[in-house]
Design a protein around this motif. Structure first.
Motif, PDB file in Angstrom:
ATOM      1  N   ARG A   1       0.841  -1.251   0.064  1.00 49.96           N
ATOM      2  CA  ARG A   1      -0.137  -0.077   0.009  1.00 49.96           C
ATOM      3  C   ARG A   1       0.979   1.200   0.105  1.00 49.96           C
ATOM      4  O   ARG A   1       0.457   2.246  -0.767  1.00 49.96           O
ATOM      5  N   LEU A   2       1.895   1.106   0.741  1.00 53.41           N
ATOM      6  CA  LEU A   2       2.896   2.180   0.765  1.00 53.41           C
ATOM      7  C   LEU A   2       3.595   2.349  -0.745  1.00 53.41           C
ATOM      8  O   LEU A   2       3.846   3.741  -1.157  1.00 53.41           O
ATOM      9  N   ALA A   3       3.845   1.382  -1.020  1.00 53.42           N
ATOM     10  CA  ALA A   3       4.959   1.693  -2.457  1.00 53.42           C
ATOM     11  C   ALA A   3       3.979   1.913  -3.532  1.00 53.42           C
ATOM     12  O   ALA A   3       4.582   2.504  -4.427  1.00 53.42           O
TER      13      ALA A   3
ATOM     14  N   PHE B   1       9.754  -5.106  -8.412  1.00 50.24           N
ATOM     15  CA  PHE B   1       9.864  -4.509  -9.587  1.00 50.24           C
ATOM     16  C   PHE B   1       9.397  -3.138  -9.784  1.00 50.24           C
ATOM     17  O   PHE B   1       9.792  -2.339 -10.593  1.00 50.24           O
ATOM     18  N   ALA B   2       8.699  -2.880  -8.865  1.00 46.91           N
ATOM     19  CA  ALA B   2       7.901  -1.427  -8.788  1.00 46.91           C
ATOM     20  C   ALA B   2       8.596  -0.121  -7.991  1.00 46.91           C
ATOM     21  O   ALA B   2       8.135   0.799  -7.801  1.00 46.91           O
TER      22      ALA B   2
ATOM     23  N   GLY C   1       9.440   5.785  -7.790  1.00 43.28           N
ATOM     24  CA  GLY C   1       9.998   6.861  -7.342  1.00 43.28           C
ATOM     25  C   GLY C   1      10.873   6.583  -6.096  1.00 43.28           C
ATOM     26  O   GLY C   1      11.386   7.349  -5.153  1.00 43.28           O
ATOM     27  N   LEU C   2      11.081   5.134  -5.690  1.00 43.38           N
ATOM     28  CA  LEU C   2      11.611   5.074  -4.480  1.00 43.38           C
ATOM     29  C   LEU C   2      13.173   4.219  -5.094  1.00 43.38           C
ATOM     30  O   LEU C   2      13.614   3.981  -6.034  1.00 43.38           O
TER      31      LEU C   2
ATOM     32  N   PRO D   1       3.196   0.575 -18.738  1.00 43.78           N
ATOM     33  CA  PRO D   1       2.218  -0.555 -18.412  1.00 43.78           C
ATOM     34  C   PRO D   1       1.630  -0.072 -17.044  1.00 43.78           C
ATOM     35  O   PRO D   1       0.556  -0.373 -16.678  1.00 43.78           O
ATOM     36  N   PHE D   2       2.322   0.680 -16.125  1.00 43.78           N
ATOM     37  CA  PHE D   2       2.056   1.059 -14.959  1.00 43.78           C
ATOM     38  C   PHE D   2       0.736   2.065 -15.105  1.00 43.78           C
ATOM     39  O   PHE D   2      -0.158   1.923 -14.384  1.00 43.78           O
TER      40      PHE D   2
END
Length: 293
Positions: free
Chosen positions: A96-98, A163-164, A169-170, A243-244
């Motif tokens: 949820r945070l990511a 992968f995300a 932005g992390l 794709p995101f």
């Protein structure tokens, strides 16, 4: 005897590393942000201390075996089950945070995750039953299967989070990645140990030594990541072909009410007076100035 001494030393180190990681979370005011992870550490620390006290009592007083062993048994397996649930909740919170910048994907992923967790729990409960099974054996089979299922779901979701990390932005120095790394280490070791325990292996074994080392390493990872300053999250800039972005747009549209268009049979009383006046003036202009039509 040597294996027992090594495991006792590792257990002591595990308690210290767990307490240190929990202390860092409190000092950095991250207890509420990572509530499930904090509760996981608290459960682990309390259960380890209780079981260590029981083991010390059993080593000095063998006559108390019948009294304290059932307590040890239920403390161990209940805490093991709680840790499996809290592990899933911790991964859920990290996801949820990511995915906070992409609300559509966040909502869709959480929905799929909840359905998968519910189905997995039902399957786990069904597999734990068997003919001529005692209550203690049922607890062992159910909790071991629950831990395996929890570990598999955790690893699957963490794989997507890893992968995300960059597109969201992390960086790999972020606390979200550090928490994910530690959870991945725990899930991997739990997946192995749960199968090992269910097969009825001995306590002082190489697998348990490796499990203790991996747990200490995971706690140390959390302590380090939450102790060091976290880099600021970058601005997220995604290409239009990402794709995101596409899946986020699709996810946001899911469940929305469709729009409606009136084709015919609309009575005048459905319009407001101002709307009727505007339509009358527009009609007069079309009659007076047909070239504007």
């Amino acid at each position: 005897m040597k294996s027992q001494l090594v495991i006792d030393m590792i257990s002591l180190g595990e308690c210290l590393a767990c307490a240190l990681a929990l202390l860092v979370l409190l000092l950095r005011n991250q207890f509420r942000s990572y509530l499930s992870l904090s509760l996981f550490l608290t459960t682990r620390l309390v259960s380890d201390l209780v079981m260590a006290a029981i083991m010390m009592r059993l080593q000095t007083d063998h006559a108390a075996y019948k009294t304290f062993y059932p307590v040890y048994f239920y403390v161990y397996w209940i805490s093991y089950a709680l840790e499996a649930v809290l592990l899933l909740m911790a991964v859920h919170g990290i996801y949820r945070l990511a995915m906070a910048p992409l609300q559509g994907l966040q909502r869709l992923g959480m929905l799929v995750f909840r359905w998968a967790a519910a189905v997995s729990l039902a399957v786990t409960l069904g597999l734990a039953f068997g003919p001529h099974i005692t209550a203690s054996r049922f607890i062992v089979r159910f909790v071991a299967q629950l831990q395996q299922t929890s570990s598999i779901l955790t690893l699957c979701l963490l794989l997507f989070v890893c992968f995300a990390i960059r597109p969201m932005g992390l960086s790999y120095r972020s606390r979200i990645f550090g928490a994910s790394l530690g959870l991945g280490m725990l899930a991997t070791t739990n997946l192995v140990v749960s199968a090992w325990i269910a097969s009825g292996r001995q306590l002082y074994s190489v697998v348990n030594i490796g499990n203790g080392i991996a747990i200490c390493a995971a706690f140390c990872v959390w302590g380090v990541y939450f102790a060091i300053p976290e880099p600021k999250r970058r601005m997220i800039i995604l290409p239009t072909t990402s794709p995101f972005l596409r899946w986020n747009q699709i996810s946001q549209a899911l469940g929305d009410e469709p729009g409606y268009v009136a084709i015919a049979g609309v009575p005048p009383e459905m319009f407001a007076d101002a709307e009727i006046e505007v339509m009358k003036r527009a009609s007069r202009k079309m009659v007076e100035y047909p070239e504007m039509a």
